[in-house]
Design a protein around this motif. Structure first.
Motif, short mmCIF file in Angstrom:
data_model
loop_
_atom_site.label_atom_id
_atom_site.label_comp_id
_atom_site.label_asym_id
_atom_site.label_seq_id
_atom_site.Cartn_x
_atom_site.Cartn_y
_atom_site.Cartn_z
N LEU A 49 0.84 -1.21 0.00
CA LEU A 49 0.00 0.00 0.00
C LEU A 49 0.87 1.26 0.00
CD1 LEU A 49 -2.79 1.32 0.26
CD2 LEU A 49 -2.53 1.18 2.74
N ALA A 50 1.84 1.29 0.92
CA ALA A 50 2.71 2.47 1.03
C ALA A 50 3.51 2.67 -0.26
CB ALA A 50 3.63 2.33 2.22
N SER A 51 4.07 1.56 -0.75
CA SER A 51 4.91 1.67 -1.95
C SER A 51 4.10 2.09 -3.16
CB SER A 51 5.60 0.34 -2.23
OG SER A 51 6.35 -0.06 -1.12
N GLY A 52 2.90 1.53 -3.28
CA GLY A 52 2.04 1.89 -4.40
C GLY A 52 1.73 3.38 -4.39
N ALA A 53 1.44 3.88 -3.21
CA ALA A 53 1.12 5.30 -3.09
C ALA A 53 2.33 6.16 -3.46
CB ALA A 53 0.67 5.60 -1.67
N ILE A 54 3.50 5.70 -3.05
CA ILE A 54 4.72 6.46 -3.39
C ILE A 54 4.92 6.48 -4.90
CG2 ILE A 54 7.24 6.39 -3.29
CD1 ILE A 54 7.04 5.57 -0.43
N ALA A 55 4.67 5.34 -5.54
CA ALA A 55 4.89 5.26 -6.98
C ALA A 55 3.87 6.08 -7.76
CB ALA A 55 4.84 3.79 -7.43
N PHE A 56 2.70 6.26 -7.17
CA PHE A 56 1.63 6.95 -7.89
C PHE A 56 1.82 8.47 -7.88
CE2 PHE A 56 -2.63 8.90 -7.91
CZ PHE A 56 -3.05 8.46 -9.15
N GLY A 57 2.38 8.99 -6.80
CA GLY A 57 2.49 10.44 -6.62
C GLY A 57 3.11 11.19 -7.79
N LEU A 86 -4.43 13.41 -5.25
CA LEU A 86 -3.09 13.38 -4.65
C LEU A 86 -3.17 13.31 -3.12
CD1 LEU A 86 -0.68 15.81 -6.53
CD2 LEU A 86 -0.35 13.40 -6.02
N LEU A 87 -4.06 14.15 -2.56
CA LEU A 87 -4.17 14.17 -1.10
C LEU A 87 -4.62 12.81 -0.57
CD1 LEU A 87 -5.62 17.69 -0.18
CD2 LEU A 87 -3.36 16.73 0.32
N VAL A 88 -5.59 12.23 -1.23
CA VAL A 88 -6.06 10.90 -0.81
C VAL A 88 -4.89 9.90 -0.90
CG1 VAL A 88 -7.55 8.95 -1.40
CG2 VAL A 88 -8.46 11.28 -1.42
N ASN A 89 -4.16 10.01 -1.99
CA ASN A 89 -3.02 9.13 -2.19
C ASN A 89 -2.02 9.25 -1.04
OD1 ASN A 89 -1.24 7.40 -3.81
ND2 ASN A 89 0.02 9.25 -3.95
N TYR A 94 0.39 7.50 4.17
CA TYR A 94 0.59 7.62 5.61
C TYR A 94 0.08 6.38 6.33
CZ TYR A 94 -0.38 8.91 10.41
OH TYR A 94 -0.44 8.91 11.77
N LEU A 95 -1.14 5.97 5.98
CA LEU A 95 -1.72 4.80 6.65
C LEU A 95 -0.86 3.56 6.41
CD1 LEU A 95 -5.55 5.28 6.11
CD2 LEU A 95 -4.22 5.54 8.21
N GLY A 96 -0.41 3.42 5.17
CA GLY A 96 0.43 2.27 4.83
C GLY A 96 1.69 2.24 5.69
N LEU B 263 0.23 21.58 -2.08
CA LEU B 263 -0.01 23.02 -2.04
C LEU B 263 0.77 23.74 -3.14
CD1 LEU B 263 0.04 23.91 1.77
CD2 LEU B 263 -1.88 24.12 0.18
N ILE B 264 2.03 23.36 -3.28
CA ILE B 264 2.86 24.00 -4.31
C ILE B 264 2.25 23.77 -5.69
CG2 ILE B 264 5.09 23.89 -5.48
CD1 ILE B 264 6.37 23.31 -2.80
#
Lengths: 613, 605
Positions: A49-57, A86-89, A94-96, B263-264
């Motif tokens: 979950l954490a890694s997927g979110a990092i890759a998506f950003g 993005l915020l949801v991601n 964070y949760l991950g 934000l940026i």
């Protein structure tokens, strides 16, 4: 960078262990981890979950730039949705992370607790011969250190290693999906980094080993210098010692600087490669943007991806060093866990029934090393309720008798019997419950006086404890202590005098009311009053119990029903004190030497002249 | 703190080099997003111009940008390395100095300091504390400067590029700091708990290992396992609580940084739409973001390290600042070869920090060659007398003179070189047997060493060792028995050939035979020298020319053994308690053969 240094230091501790055994150890650790099935599944899920979110950003950022900003007639409203996504991601990321940390901590916590408990239980089951070979202090520092390194690796290293790998794969997937050529360029740095870091690690290991060795010399000299400072001053050695220390210290400094010159290159090398890759992506990407092969947003995404991609790479290569140190620690830990107790209850061992207390040694031969016997064909019998004193020069084998009776060791041949039952046929616990042992060193636990006495029989009531203390005349000094029976004794009973500790260990043995008493008389000097008390108490304790005493006091010997004189592992003389004196052999000789320095208060040499050679 | 920085003084070249490299490295790091911005802006312009724009595009921008970035990358690596290396080198040198200073200090501190100090504690200061200080100086200090510089530099650049977006970026910054403070607040209490439970756990293990014989003797394995399990679980739960808190707060720092990023993107994107910001600026802002988050986390981490390092530094300086209360007087003379006439004149003495005198007006005279036996109960002041003679301590009042010279008026080295001491505990140093015997006279020849060993009845067992005189003792060396160590210690004192000899005559924990051999060696040692003996055995007392009986810091009786036996009831008491274990009862069976004691007694008139 401090982590890099630490990881090299750890790696340097690994001796040239062959990699196959390390691999086996690695598998064993992995099996332990996977053993917590549910837990490890959750860990993997949170990692994904954490890694997927990092890759998506970064992808989303690039997409937003391309499709919401760099377009004809962009609107602020157009930004809302991608920003919300993005915020949801990031929330998911964070949760991950949060649950990955927690579940990993839970898992390693359980694992390490179990490992510690297993080790401790294993130690309890090992026979004394193991502790003869392994110094308690050494064992302790090794255990604490190894378990600590393993713990560090499991709680941090493993997350970073596996988490890093998962993250890298996902990032790589995302990059390749965006543009495979730019992904390929980024990937170029990976073999380079691996090459640089393994080369540097190999060099660093050599350098750090040297630095460790020289540090060892410095510590030894420091320790000796501090412990022996009085001698150094008395012998005018202060300046010479300082010169010597300065030299050792300088060696260490040089070794350290050599090691640092390598480890200091580690982080900069990787950072430089990172920055160079960025340059390459700008170069190739810039051209591709103009050619219309990629959009500007993709290029910007890539800049973000590269940074994220390198971060785990750096961590993994550092963890690799720590991994080796941890595995070596794990290997030693497993070695201990796999240690077979060489002295176990036989499968059909029975409980020793309540005994009368007859003790018999029948043709006993025994040695701590197989081919160095310390007891040779020793046979004797002590009737129930009798007292047997054992005397002889140092190294005659006296202590071994005690060790065999309590079955701390097993005989090599012959047998030791209690009430006619071979001690090897009964459970160790049931045997030792009926034998009260007072060792020479009078070990006290850091606990209250009361609990230290109760150690002899856990079920003893406070009243019974007090009774035992009264019997050994320990109560007067116990009441003088701050909290009486509830006084906490310092480490190893350090707050008490030798004599007081001896009395307490008498009480500890007595509270179990054993039929058989085994006593190694302490030789350490105690003050006169205590000495008198101890002698009285001894007589009282020995009464009505089968007792085997390694005797140093004349009074003990004279009151014994039988005296065994040992020399070089054999019983050379036996009989009562008077019989042996009349015999004029080794006993008479020993007696003269040990006690002849005694004079009567009037200073006149004792009356009777020599009767024997 | 300042004192720590001053310790860097001798290495200011290295420190300055590290500092310069650090500034240059920061510049390369902060510079590269600017290059990226420049390239991206040019690319964006070209794209905006359509096909014509692309055709007009100056390719050199991409080429130069790539080269420039590569150059910055290499520069970053080089300066980073230099900063690392020079910083580490300087800190290693400081650690070297500190260790040397501690060692020297420890050696020059008087006995009264060592009576109070614990070996373990001093050791910790010389190793762990020095190491903590070194880590902080080598890594922490420079990282801290780098991080601060990076933060300040980034803000400056951001404001310069676009102050409005910089403010938006900065808005969340205080939150970040707040989070960090919360983080430290939240986790700090756990550290104590975790350490305490771990200490308990380890203490259990330690105690179990050292008391394993007792555990086995009483068949208490299960009991011990249960006790251990309680501490073990306790530790696990404490650790888990800590991890739970950390796992809640720590990832939040990333969340903060990501919110900043969003934000940026939002505000920046809006500015780009209004043409108030270029796309290159936006890219650069995103790239700079990392330089705001990482340094902040680093500083937070280092703050803890700094606190610990400062505490360690304090502990080190505490040792270094302890005044050596015993030093040579400014005009101290070298004590020439003495005859050995020792005189105590009305000596009062108390140990530092104690409220009562242990010696109260002690006076006596020892003529050259005499043997003085000192007797008394524990605490009567026996050891104090022998400690005052080599000036391990100074008298509180009165004087100690040797051949009429006050010991305080001569140099310590010249004084102690004429006094041989055999302490109760025979401490040997790691090295060969030969080097241990030659400890007081490293230049002694092999023949002299062997002669001393023979005289100390040590030669026989030494040659039986695997490497004879070259056998190593101490750590990783051969194990010697208590009696053997003692004989080596006697040989060590013999080799000094001192005029004055001090013996703490204890032969505890050796068997009778060895004891006799040691006694014989001691007798030899005492011949023709002024000797002071804390007497543990009657034979020594009998041979003494003078026996001093101490009680409560006073000499309550003096004379020869025979005189004292005749007159002194105190002496009789001490003799009875010290030597007469079972004397009364044993008289009937005791025989005195031709023991060496006897032989010697006949020789001594």
């Amino acid at each position: 960078m401090s982590r890099a240094t630490r990881s090299f230091e750890l790696a340097a501790q690994v001796d040239e262990t062959d990699s196959r055994s390390l691999r086996a150890t690695a598998w064993r650790v992995m099996r332990l981890v996977i053993g917590y099935r549910l837990n490890s599944v959750v860990v993997m899920a949170t990692m994904a979950l954490a890694s997927g979110a990092i890759a998506f950003g970064p992808f989303m950022i690039g997409w937003t730039i391309d499709n919401r900003i760099l377009i004809e007639a962009p609107t602020v409203q157009g930004l809302y949705l991608p920003l919300a996504i993005l915020l949801v991601n990031y929330g998911l990321q964070y949760l991950g992370f949060r649950w990955q940390f927690y579940t990993m901590g839970l898992l390693t916590g359980k694992l390490m607790t179990k490992l510690r408990a297993d080790i401790f239980a294993r130690i309890q089951s090992l026979s004394l011969s193991y502790f003869d070979k392994n110094d308690a202090g050494d064992l302790m520092s090794k255990l604490v250190n190894d378990v600590d390194v393993l713990n560090q690796f499991l709680s941090q290293g493993l997350t970073q290693l596996i988490g890093g790998l998962v993250r890298m794969l996902l990032l790589l997937g995302a990059m390749a999906a965006l543009d495979w050529r730019l992904a390929l360029i980024s990937l170029c740095a990976v073999p380079l980094i691996l090459l640089v870091s393994t080369r540097l690690a190999a060099m660093a290991r050599v350098a750090y080993r040297r630095s460790r060795q020289s540090l060892g010399a410095v510590s030894t000299e420091l320790e000796e210098g501090i412990a022996g400072v009085k001698v150094a001053q008395a012998f005018n050695r202060v300046e010479a010692n300082q010169r010597h220390f300065d030299r050792l210290n300088r060696d260490n400094l040089e070794a350290n600087v050599g090691a640092v010159s390598i480890s200091a290159a580690f982080a900069p090398a990787i950072e430089s490669l990172n920055a160079l890759t960025t340059a390459a992506v700008i170069g190739l990407g810039g051209w591709m943007v103009l050619e219309g092969r990629v959009t500007l947003g993709v290029l910007i995404s890539f800049l973000e991806y590269i940074r994220r991609f390198f971060f785990p790479l750096q961590e993994i290569s550092q963890q690799w060093n720590i991994l080796q140190g941890a595995l070596a620690g794990a290997e030693r830990t497993f070695e201990l866990l796999d240690q077979q107790p060489d002295l176990e209850d036989t499968p059909d061992a029975v409980e020793l029934p309540a005994v009368e207390g007859e003790v018999e040694f029948d043709g006993v031969t025994f040695g701590y090393e197989p081919d160095e016997p310390v007891l040779r064909d020793v046979s004797f019998r002590v009737g129930a309720g009798q007292t047997c004193a054992v005397v002889g020069p140092t190294g005659a084998g006296k202590t071994s008798l005690i060790n065999l009776l309590a079955r701390f060791y097993d005989v090599q041949s012959g047998s030791v019997r209690v009430d006619g039952i071979d001690v090897r046929d009964v459970s160790q616990d049931s045997l030792r419950r009926q034998i009260g042992v007072v060792l020479q060193e009078n070990f006290m636990f850091s606990d209250t006086v009361q609990e230290n006495i109760r150690y002899g029989r856990l079920a003893a009531t406070d009243a019974e404890v007090a009774e035992a203390a009264q019997l050994v005349e320990a109560e007067p000094f116990i009441f003088e202590l701050e909290d009486g029976y509830l006084t906490e004794l310092g480490e190893r009973g350090g707050t008490l005098s030798q004599g007081q500790r001896q009395l307490l260990s008498f009480a500890r043995a007595l509270v179990a009311d054993p039929r058989i008493l085994v006593l190694d008389e302490a030789t350490a000097s105690v003050d006169t009053r205590t000495e008198v008390v101890i002698q009285n108490v001894m007589q009282r304790m020995l009464r009505n119990r089968t007792s085997i005493v390694i005797a140093h006091r004349l009074s003990t010997i004279r009151n014994a029903d039988m005296v065994l004189v040992m020399d070089h592992g054999r019983i050379v003389e036996r009989g009562t004190h008077d019989e042996l004196m009349a015999l004029g052999g080794l006993y008479a000789d020993l007696h003269t030497r040990q006690f002849s320095d005694v004079v009567s208060p009037n200073g006149v040499p004792p009356a009777e002249p020599a009767t024997a050679a | 703190m300042w004192r720590l920085l001053r310790a860097l003084g001798p290495y200011r070249g290295q420190a300055a080099g590290a500092l310069i490299s650090l500034v240059l490295m920061t510049a390369t790091v902060l510079g590269s997003p600017q290059v990226i911005r420049w390239v991206v802006d040019n690319l964006a312009d070209a794209l905006q111009g359509g096909t014509a724009g692309i055709a007009d595009f100056d390719w050199r921008v991409v080429r130069d940008g790539t080269l420039l970035l590569s150059g910055l990358a290499v520069g970053r690596g080089v300066f980073n390395f230099l900063q690392n290396f020079l910083g580490e080198k300087a800190s290693q040198s400081v650690a070297f100095d500190l260790r040397n200073q501690i060692y020297t200090k420890v050696h020059n501190l008087s006995f009264s300091y060592h009576d109070r100090a614990q070996t373990g504690q001093l050791m910790t200061r010389a190793t762990n504390d020095v190491e903590l200080v070194r880590q902080f100086m080598g890594q922490g200090l420079f990282l801290m400067i780098t991080s601060s510089l990076m933060l300040a530099g980034t803000f400056a650049v951001l404001i310069y590029m676009n102050w409005r977006l910089a403010i938006v970026t900065g808005v969340i910054f205080p939150l970040n700091i707040l989070l960090l403070v919360v983080f430290v607040r939240v986790i700090r209490p756990y550290f104590g708990n975790i350490q305490a439970t771990l200490d308990k756990l380890n203490a259990r293990l330690q105690e179990n290992l050292s008391g394993i014989r007792v555990v086995k003797a009483f068949a208490r394995a299960d009991f011990e396992i249960d006790r251990f399990a309680v501490e073990n679980e306790n530790y696990r739960l404490n650790l888990l609580k800590f991890i739970n808190s950390v796992s809640k707060v720590f990832p939040a720092t990333f969340l903060m940084s990501n919110i900043q990023l969003t934000l940026i993107l939002g505000f920046g994107g809006n500015l780009v739409m209004q043409d108030a910001l270029s796309i290159g600026d936006l890219t650069a802002f995103i790239t700079y973001l990392i330089f705001l988050t990482m340094p902040l986390m680093t500083i937070g981490f280092l703050a803890g390290m700094m606190v610990r390092a400062l505490v360690s530094a304090e502990r080190i300086f505490e040792v270094l600042d302890t005044p050596s209360e015993l030093t040579d007087a400014p005009n101290a003379r070298v004590l020439g070869s003495v005859a050995g006439r020792v005189q105590f004149r009305d000596v009062y003495f108390r140990y530092a920090g104690q409220s009562t005198d242990v010696l109260k007006g002690v006076s006596f005279l020892a003529s050259p060659g005499q043997t003085i036996a000192i007797m008394g109960k524990t605490g009567s002041g026996k050891s104090s007398i022998i400690n005052l003679l080599p000036r391990f301590y100074d008298v509180s009042s009165g004087s100690v003179t040797i051949d009429g010279e006050d010991v305080r008026a001569v140099t310590l080295a010249s004084l102690r070189s004429q006094i041989g001491i055999v302490l109760q505990e025979a401490i040997l140093f790691s090295g060969t047997i030969a080097s241990n015997i030659a400890y007081g006279r490293p230049e002694a020849s092999q023949a002299e060493i062997e002669q001393a060993a023979r005289a100390a009845a040590a030669h026989d067992f030494i040659v039986e060792l695997p490497d004879g005189y070259e056998s190593r003792v101490g750590e990783r060396g051969v194990g010697l028995s208590g009696g053997q160590r003692q004989r080596v210690a006697i040989a060590r004192a013999l080799l000094m050939d001192p005029r004055i000899l001090i013996l703490d005559d204890s032969t505890s924990a050796v068997d009778a035979e060895t004891e006799e051999r040691i006694l014989e060696a001691l007798r030899l040692l005492m011949q023709d020298r002024t000797s002071f003996v804390i007497a543990q055995r009657i034979s020594t007392v009998r041979e003494a020319d003078q026996v001093l009986v101490l009680e409560g810091g006073h000499i309550v009786d003096r004379g020869t053994h025979e005189e004292l036996v005749a007159h002194s009831s105190i002496y009789a008491d001490i003799i009875a308690s010290q030597f007469n274990r079972d004397a009364a009862r044993e008289q009937a069976v005791l025989r005195r053969q031709s023991s060496p004691t006897h032989v010697l007694q006949e020789r001594v008139p």
